[in-house]
Design an enzyme around this catalytic site. Structure first.
Site, PDB file in Angstrom:
ATOM      1  N   GLU A 118     -12.663   2.678   4.646  1.00 54.62           N
ATOM      2  CA  GLU A 118     -11.609   2.991   5.607  1.00 54.62           C
ATOM      3  C   GLU A 118     -11.510   4.505   5.801  1.00 54.62           C
ATOM      4  O   GLU A 118     -10.527   5.141   5.426  1.00 54.62           O
ATOM      5  CB  GLU A 118     -10.271   2.415   5.132  1.00 54.62           C
ATOM      6  CG  GLU A 118      -9.225   2.353   6.231  1.00 54.62           C
ATOM      7  CD  GLU A 118      -7.822   2.088   5.703  1.00 54.62           C
ATOM      8  OE1 GLU A 118      -7.109   1.314   6.333  1.00 54.62           O
ATOM      9  OE2 GLU A 118      -7.448   2.687   4.671  1.00 54.62           O
ATOM     10  N   GLU A 171       0.806  -1.220   0.000  1.00 52.68           N
ATOM     11  CA  GLU A 171       0.000   0.000   0.000  1.00 52.68           C
ATOM     12  C   GLU A 171       0.839   1.271   0.000  1.00 52.68           C
ATOM     13  O   GLU A 171       1.642   1.476   0.907  1.00 52.68           O
ATOM     14  CB  GLU A 171      -0.898   0.009   1.236  1.00 52.68           C
ATOM     15  CG  GLU A 171      -1.825   1.226   1.320  1.00 52.68           C
ATOM     16  CD  GLU A 171      -2.719   1.202   2.547  1.00 52.68           C
ATOM     17  OE1 GLU A 171      -3.707   1.963   2.551  1.00 52.68           O
ATOM     18  OE2 GLU A 171      -2.435   0.439   3.487  1.00 52.68           O
TER      19      GLU A 171
END
Length: 272
Positions: A250, A155
């Site tokens: 998120e 990520e």
């Protein structure tokens, strides 16, 4: 954010949502709100939690009747700015221990996606040596994940100056160097947008490398509709380009989680 534009399934990140209740109660809160699938950052304070902590975590999922779809490896002290151990010279044992714990959780829950945060650049360490360690750690973890049919995701992050992966291309370069089919890109649209990355390129150039997508609006990192990102448009383009995986919710909810979910019809929060 209109919900009719795509059919990608959602997964609720319970390390950032439903913080109105303690972590052991969040799976039940998510299920009550309509979610059937959840993900977490590392849900423990250390790389090697006590057995009863692991049992308690898994028990909370089982009692709620939700499926664990994603889990971060231990990333260090996130509140203090640490962002993963993959490239952290001197903390190899913690990474290895976290991998064992995560695989044990996967065996009991069916989780098949692990976020391996790369780690910050360290004062006094050669970045090339950190990258060599990251390659070795990712190889080992990819082997272990492959044995259970799982993937790792890498990520890019914003808001962490020492974290070296800031764009999709940065992460894809790691994937290219590694050459493992089950190590893929985690495309968090919020982080990429804040870092001024080209979100349209996710569909046109990177979709084949994406293993997971996460969303929050920008600026602010709150729920869709609070910022300026065309999240539905980006998700529609990703789906049209061939992405079929989950979309992780998120974001930092305002004013609270349940109220913040008004953008997402309850019929879109779960799967049979």
């Amino acid at each position: 954010m209109p919900e009719e534009g795509h059919s990608l399934p959602y997964v609720a990140n319970l390390s950032i949502l439903f913080k109105e209740v303690p972590l052991p109660e969040r799976a039940a809160a998510a299920r009550e709100a309509g979610f059937t699938d959840v993900e977490y950052w590392w849900p423990f304070d250390t790389a090697v939690p006590a057995r009863d902590e692991v049992d308690g975590f898994i028990g909370s999922l089982e009692r709620a009747g939700v499926r664990l779809r994603g889990l971060n490896f231990y990333a260090g002290d996130m509140a203090a700015g640490e962002r993963g151990l993959v490239s952290w010279i001197g903390r190899e044992t913690e990474f290895a221990d976290s991998l064992v714990v995560a695989l044990g959780i996967a065996e009991r829950t069916g989780c098949r996606s692990f976020n391996a945060l790369y780690g910050n650049r360290l004062d006094g360490e050669d970045p090339a040596k950190q990258d060599d360690l990251a390659r070795a750690h990712l190889d080992k973890a990819a082997d272990a994940a492959a044995r259970i049919g799982a993937q790792l995701v890498i990520e890019p992050l914003s808001g962490a100056d020492r974290y070296p992966l800031k764009t999709a291309a940065d992460a894809v370069a790691v994937l290219d160097d590694l050459g493992r089919e089950n190590v893929r890109l985690l495309a968090d649209l919020y982080h990429l947008a804040v870092n001024a990355d080209d979100l349209d390129a996710l569909a046109t150039r990177h979709v084949a490398r994406i293993g997971h997508v996460q969303i929050a609006d920008a600026p602010g990192r709150h729920q869709p509709g609070t910022g300026s990102l065309d999240l539905d448009g980006h998700l529609r383009r990703l789906e049209a380009a061939g992405y079929t995986g989950f979309v992780g919710i998120e974001y930092v909810p305002e004013p609270d989680t349940v109220t913040s979910l008004a953008w997402l019809p309850i019929t879109r929060r779960g799967r049979a």
